[in-house]
Design a protein around this motif. Structure first.
Motif, PDB file in Angstrom:
ATOM      1  N   ASP A 228      31.208  85.588  35.256  1.00 26.45           N
ATOM      2  CA  ASP A 228      31.524  86.811  35.519  1.00 26.45           C
ATOM      3  C   ASP A 228      33.233  87.058  35.326  1.00 26.45           C
ATOM      4  O   ASP A 228      33.760  86.478  36.469  1.00 26.45           O
ATOM      5  CB  ASP A 228      31.039  87.637  36.772  1.00 26.45           C
ATOM      6  CG  ASP A 228      31.423  88.988  37.140  1.00 26.45           C
ATOM      7  OD1 ASP A 228      32.281  89.446  36.437  1.00 26.45           O
ATOM      8  OD2 ASP A 228      30.846  89.313  38.117  1.00 26.45           O
ATOM      9  N   VAL A 229      33.726  87.566  34.429  1.00 25.56           N
ATOM     10  CA  VAL A 229      35.284  87.469  34.024  1.00 25.56           C
ATOM     11  C   VAL A 229      35.952  88.049  35.521  1.00 25.56           C
ATOM     12  O   VAL A 229      37.052  87.755  35.764  1.00 25.56           O
ATOM     13  CB  VAL A 229      35.626  88.062  32.988  1.00 25.56           C
ATOM     14  CG1 VAL A 229      36.934  88.332  32.865  1.00 25.56           C
ATOM     15  CG2 VAL A 229      35.301  87.234  31.792  1.00 25.56           C
ATOM     16  N   SER A 230      35.199  89.217  36.110  1.00 26.24           N
ATOM     17  CA  SER A 230      35.895  89.946  36.992  1.00 26.24           C
ATOM     18  C   SER A 230      36.062  88.972  38.423  1.00 26.24           C
ATOM     19  O   SER A 230      37.016  89.431  39.304  1.00 26.24           O
ATOM     20  CB  SER A 230      35.044  91.147  37.479  1.00 26.24           C
ATOM     21  OG  SER A 230      33.962  90.861  38.066  1.00 26.24           O
ATOM     22  N   LEU A 231      35.271  87.839  38.482  1.00 25.42           N
ATOM     23  CA  LEU A 231      35.538  87.175  39.901  1.00 25.42           C
ATOM     24  C   LEU A 231      36.220  85.953  39.618  1.00 25.42           C
ATOM     25  O   LEU A 231      36.645  85.397  40.716  1.00 25.42           O
ATOM     26  CB  LEU A 231      33.988  86.688  39.982  1.00 25.42           C
ATOM     27  CG  LEU A 231      32.745  87.680  40.326  1.00 25.42           C
ATOM     28  CD1 LEU A 231      31.475  86.915  40.610  1.00 25.42           C
ATOM     29  CD2 LEU A 231      33.111  88.433  41.579  1.00 25.42           C
ATOM     30  N   LEU A 232      36.762  85.532  38.438  1.00 32.92           N
ATOM     31  CA  LEU A 232      37.429  84.388  38.345  1.00 32.92           C
ATOM     32  C   LEU A 232      38.852  84.304  38.748  1.00 32.92           C
ATOM     33  O   LEU A 232      39.511  85.213  38.562  1.00 32.92           O
ATOM     34  CB  LEU A 232      37.304  84.110  36.687  1.00 32.92           C
ATOM     35  CG  LEU A 232      36.161  83.844  35.875  1.00 32.92           C
ATOM     36  CD1 LEU A 232      36.467  83.581  34.601  1.00 32.92           C
ATOM     37  CD2 LEU A 232      35.275  82.751  36.613  1.00 32.92           C
ATOM     38  N   GLY A 233      39.153  83.229  39.510  1.00 36.98           N
ATOM     39  CA  GLY A 233      40.450  82.936  40.001  1.00 36.98           C
ATOM     40  C   GLY A 233      41.084  82.201  38.963  1.00 36.98           C
ATOM     41  O   GLY A 233      40.783  81.806  37.865  1.00 36.98           O
ATOM     42  N   ASN A 234      42.655  81.894  39.341  1.00 33.29           N
ATOM     43  CA  ASN A 234      43.331  80.937  38.421  1.00 33.29           C
ATOM     44  C   ASN A 234      42.849  79.677  38.119  1.00 33.29           C
ATOM     45  O   ASN A 234      42.869  79.171  37.109  1.00 33.29           O
ATOM     46  CB  ASN A 234      44.754  80.972  39.348  1.00 33.29           C
ATOM     47  CG  ASN A 234      45.585  82.261  39.266  1.00 33.29           C
ATOM     48  OD1 ASN A 234      45.221  83.147  38.396  1.00 33.29           O
ATOM     49  ND2 ASN A 234      46.297  82.427  40.282  1.00 33.29           N
ATOM     50  N   ALA A 235      42.126  78.974  39.221  1.00 31.59           N
ATOM     51  CA  ALA A 235      41.730  77.833  39.085  1.00 31.59           C
ATOM     52  C   ALA A 235      40.626  77.690  38.134  1.00 31.59           C
ATOM     53  O   ALA A 235      40.334  76.699  37.416  1.00 31.59           O
ATOM     54  CB  ALA A 235      41.163  77.087  40.219  1.00 31.59           C
TER      55      ALA A 235
END
Length: 325
Positions: A228-235
């Protein structure tokens, strides 16, 4: 660049959904309709289990021992529903040639959900969870062989759903009492069981989390990762960049499963922006598969879910333009 869904859809009409997925997405998939009894992802996976019997308790599925002959009424009903769905697939996909995706709950999420015969989760017992994974891997091989027989022209893709794996790795899965947590599993241990599922067919691992364990998925032999792209953080994006450059297919969840349906350019923007920020080759965007953010079972209606699937191909056009820029 292609499109697909991630498995679950609303409603109870398997025939209508089979027709829809064969029409609307580039990689059709066997729909899961959790609104039906025994239609959820766990029940379908219990139906696939080989040589292990289980029954459905108020708290969820529980193993009851070995041997298909000891399958409970609930497990037999789950298997019957799966066979009915496969009959519909065979009917509607007659003569179909091309990619076809089936979904199964992964070994770690299953171990964290199923109870042992004498209580607590299978996750608590190293031997039990390995036996469960082996039984599931054997069952998946038989399941894929059945689908290949029914749809001879299909190029099968296996989706392994692992929403529970981040909690397993973090030691965040509660024990039966609720007073403690199960011991964490390390990365190599997670890879060991997942790798049982990556040889029968090209395999993608699906995990909707802020930091899905991408490295675990790729080391297990998965050819794709669904997020889910909306959830992804930098790491997480850093790991995705490494995987994409190594040839792993990104299944980018861009269409929200509930709420207002965005315009195609709005849905595509987070992916394109991050791609540019990371300095990734725009040409790699052509290797991406566009999906909803997660399964669509929570969509308010079948018509709404269909509209979200229809949006996917318009997003492909937007992302395609960015790949050529």
């Amino acid at each position: 660049m292609t499109t697909t869904g991630l498995g679950s859809v609303p409603g109870d009409d398997i025939r209508e959904w089979m027709r829809v997925v064969l029409e609307l997405v580039d990689i059709p998939f066997l729909p899961e309709l959790p609104a039906r009894p025994y239609g959820d992802m766990l029940s379908r996976t219990v139906a696939v289990l080989s040589e292990l019997a289980a029954d459905l308790q108020p708290a969820g599925w529980r193993l009851t021992g070995g041997g298909d002959a000891r399958a409970s009424l609930d497990q037999r009903r789950a298997r019957a529903l799966l066979q009915e769905d496969l009959d519909v697939l065979e009917e509607y996909a007659y003569g179909y040639e091309g990619p076809l995706k089936v979904q199964v709950t992964g070994p770690w999420t299953l171990a964290a959900a199923l109870e042992r015969p004498r209580g607590d989760k299978v996750l608590a017992d190293h031997g039990a969870r390995r036996d469960l994974a082996q039984a599931l891997a054997d069952g998946v091989e038989q399941h894929l062989a059945d689908v290949r027989k029914r749809v001879p022209g299909a190029e099968l893709v296996l989706q392994v759903d692992e929403p529970g794996l981040p909690a397993v790795l973090a030691g965040a899965v509660p024990t039966a009492s609720g007073w403690s947590k199960h011991r964490s599993v390390d990365g190599p241990g997670a890879v060991e069981l997942l790798s049982m599922f990556t040889t029968a067919a090209p395999t993608i691992v699906h995990c909707c989390a802020a930091r899905p364990p991408i490295e675990v998925f790729t080391k297990s032999g998965a050819t794709g990762v669904a997020v889910d792209v909306s959830l992804l953080g930098n790491a997480a994006w850093d790991q995705i960049a490494i995987a994409a450059e190594a040839g792993t297919t990104l299944y980018a969840g861009l269409v929200p499963t509930t709420g207002p349906i965005p315009a195609a350019d709005q849905a595509a923007a987070p992916l394109v922006r991050r791609w540019r920020e990371l300095g990734l080759d725009p040409a790699l965007l052509h290797q991406i598969t566009i999906t909803p953010a997660c399964g669509l079972a929570a969509a308010p209606s079948p018509a709404d879910a269909r509209a979200r699937l229809e949006l996917l191909r318009r997003i492909v056009e937007i992302v395609g333009e960015a790949a050529e820029a």
